[in-house]
Motif scaffolding. Sequence first.
Motif, PDB file in Angstrom:
ATOM      1  N   MET A 112       0.828  -1.318  -0.054  1.00 45.59           N
ATOM      2  CA  MET A 112      -0.104   0.049   0.640  1.00 45.59           C
ATOM      3  C   MET A 112       0.823   0.901  -0.039  1.00 45.59           C
ATOM      4  O   MET A 112       2.177   0.970   0.847  1.00 45.59           O
TER       5      MET A 112
ATOM      6  N   TYR B  32      -2.043   1.259  -4.301  1.00 44.90           N
ATOM      7  CA  TYR B  32      -1.481   0.256  -3.664  1.00 44.90           C
ATOM      8  C   TYR B  32      -0.257   0.011  -5.381  1.00 44.90           C
ATOM      9  O   TYR B  32      -0.864  -1.029  -6.295  1.00 44.90           O
TER      10      TYR B  32
ATOM     11  N   SER C 249      -9.060  -9.752  -4.629  1.00 44.39           N
ATOM     12  CA  SER C 249      -9.677  -8.709  -3.710  1.00 44.39           C
ATOM     13  C   SER C 249      -8.868  -8.791  -2.760  1.00 44.39           C
ATOM     14  O   SER C 249      -8.320  -8.890  -2.154  1.00 44.39           O
ATOM     15  N   PHE C 250      -8.696  -6.717  -2.556  1.00 43.02           N
ATOM     16  CA  PHE C 250      -8.710  -5.739  -1.197  1.00 43.02           C
ATOM     17  C   PHE C 250      -9.643  -6.102  -0.435  1.00 43.02           C
ATOM     18  O   PHE C 250     -10.747  -5.476  -0.302  1.00 43.02           O
TER      19      PHE C 250
ATOM     20  N   THR D 294     -13.961  -2.483   0.583  1.00 46.33           N
ATOM     21  CA  THR D 294     -13.487  -3.757  -0.484  1.00 46.33           C
ATOM     22  C   THR D 294     -13.349  -4.105  -1.957  1.00 46.33           C
ATOM     23  O   THR D 294     -14.805  -2.948  -2.749  1.00 46.33           O
TER      24      THR D 294
ATOM     25  N   TYR E  85      -2.474  -0.374  -8.674  1.00 45.37           N
ATOM     26  CA  TYR E  85      -3.657  -0.934  -8.506  1.00 45.37           C
ATOM     27  C   TYR E  85      -4.747   1.133  -7.580  1.00 45.37           C
ATOM     28  O   TYR E  85      -3.732   1.053  -6.893  1.00 45.37           O
TER      29      TYR E  85
ATOM     30  N   SER F 274      -4.327  -3.456   5.451  1.00 41.55           N
ATOM     31  CA  SER F 274      -5.373  -4.468   4.082  1.00 41.55           C
ATOM     32  C   SER F 274      -4.846  -5.881   3.615  1.00 41.55           C
ATOM     33  O   SER F 274      -3.336  -6.221   4.405  1.00 41.55           O
TER      34      SER F 274
ATOM     35  N   TRP G 109      -4.558  -8.196   0.710  1.00 47.78           N
ATOM     36  CA  TRP G 109      -5.100  -8.735  -0.674  1.00 47.78           C
ATOM     37  C   TRP G 109      -4.539 -10.252  -0.485  1.00 47.78           C
ATOM     38  O   TRP G 109      -3.778 -10.825  -1.061  1.00 47.78           O
TER      39      TRP G 109
ATOM     40  N   PRO H   1     -11.416 -10.838   1.939  1.00 51.60           N
ATOM     41  CA  PRO H   1     -11.350 -11.336   0.714  1.00 51.60           C
ATOM     42  C   PRO H   1     -11.570 -12.758   0.259  1.00 51.60           C
ATOM     43  O   PRO H   1     -11.678 -13.204   0.632  1.00 51.60           O
TER      44      PRO H   1
END
Length: 330
Positions: free
Chosen positions: A32, A123, A132-133, A160, A171, A188, A190, A269
Motif C-alpha cells: 500500500m 497499492y 480482492s482487497f 472491499t 491498483y 489491508s 490482498w 477478500p
Amino acid sequence: MTSRRTAAVALATGALALSGLASSPAFAHGSMTDPVSRVSACYAEGPEAPKSAACKAAVAASGAQAFYDWNAVNIANAAGQHRRLIPDGKLCSAGNDKYRGLDLARADWPASPMASGAHTFRYKGTAPHRGSFALYVTKDGYDPSKPLKWSDLEEKPFATVTDPGMQNGDYVFQGTVPKKSGRHLIYSIWQRSDSPEAFYTCSDVVFGKDSGGTGPAPTASAPSEQQIEDGQDESSVEHGGHGDGDASTGAGETAAAPATGAPESSGAPGASSQSPNAPAPAAGSGSGVELAETGGDATTPYLAVGGAAVLAAGAAVLFGTTRRRRTQGR
C-alpha cells in the motif's frame, strides 16, 4: 545412445531443471502506498540509514534486507484464513519473523494524513494479479503503544474491491473512510483469487491532530519509482515478472487452480459479492494491464506442468524399452 540411457538422461535433465526452478526467487507483488504502509515508508527513508526513530528501530529489529524486500509481506497459502494464521501482535509482519520490526508497538511511526469520507487508495503492484482487497481501520480508543491485535480492528472492512484497475503501476480504488480522530491504523489484506497467496500491510494514519504520540507524527512518504528501481539489485525477491503498465502481462502465463478455503467472513477478500467501492478505471499510461493468473509463487505452475511432462516422457521411454526386450526374448 541406447533407449534406456536416453531415458535416464531425460529424467536426470528434468530433475536438474526442476531443482533450478524450485530454487528461483518468488515474485514480489506490492504494498500500500496511499496511505503509505510501514514497510514502504521505511524503504523510502532508506534501509541502510532510515531517518525516523520508528524506522531505525524496525531496521535494527529486522535488518535492512526486510525493507529492500518491502513488497513481499505475504503468506503463500493463506487461502482466506488470515485470522487463524496470523497471531495477535504480529499482524503487520503477517507472522513472518523476517518482518518482525513492523510489529513494534510505538506511537511515532511515520503516518499519512487521513480524512473521513471518500478516499482514493493506491497499492503499488510490482507483479499484478487477480484478487480482492479488504481494508480495515482500528476501533475508537486504539492504543498504538500496544501490540496490534485482531480485536483492535473494526469487525468488518470499510472498503472491499475485486480486481481494481491499474494506473501507472498502482491498483487504484475508492473507499469511504469512517469518521475517526487522532492516530489510527489501516490494515489491508490482498487475497489473490488465482492462488491461496495473500499480502498484508499496516498503514499508520492521523485524522486531524495526532493525539496518540508525544508530538506531531513524522509524515510517511511512499518510495518513488526511482527508489524502487534503484533497490531492485539489493532485493532478494523478483520485482519484475509482470511489468507495470504492460498490456501483455497475462500473456503466456499458466493458470493455476483457484484458491481453496472459504473466506473467514462475508467481508473477507474472496467474498462473492462485489463491494460498492467501485474499481478505478484502468486509465493513463499504466492502463490496459492484464492481471496474471499464476500459482502461489513463481515456480508452482512450471513445476506442476514441467515435472509431469518430464516424468511422463521418461516413463514412456523406459516402458517401451522394457516391452521390446521382453518381446525379443520370447
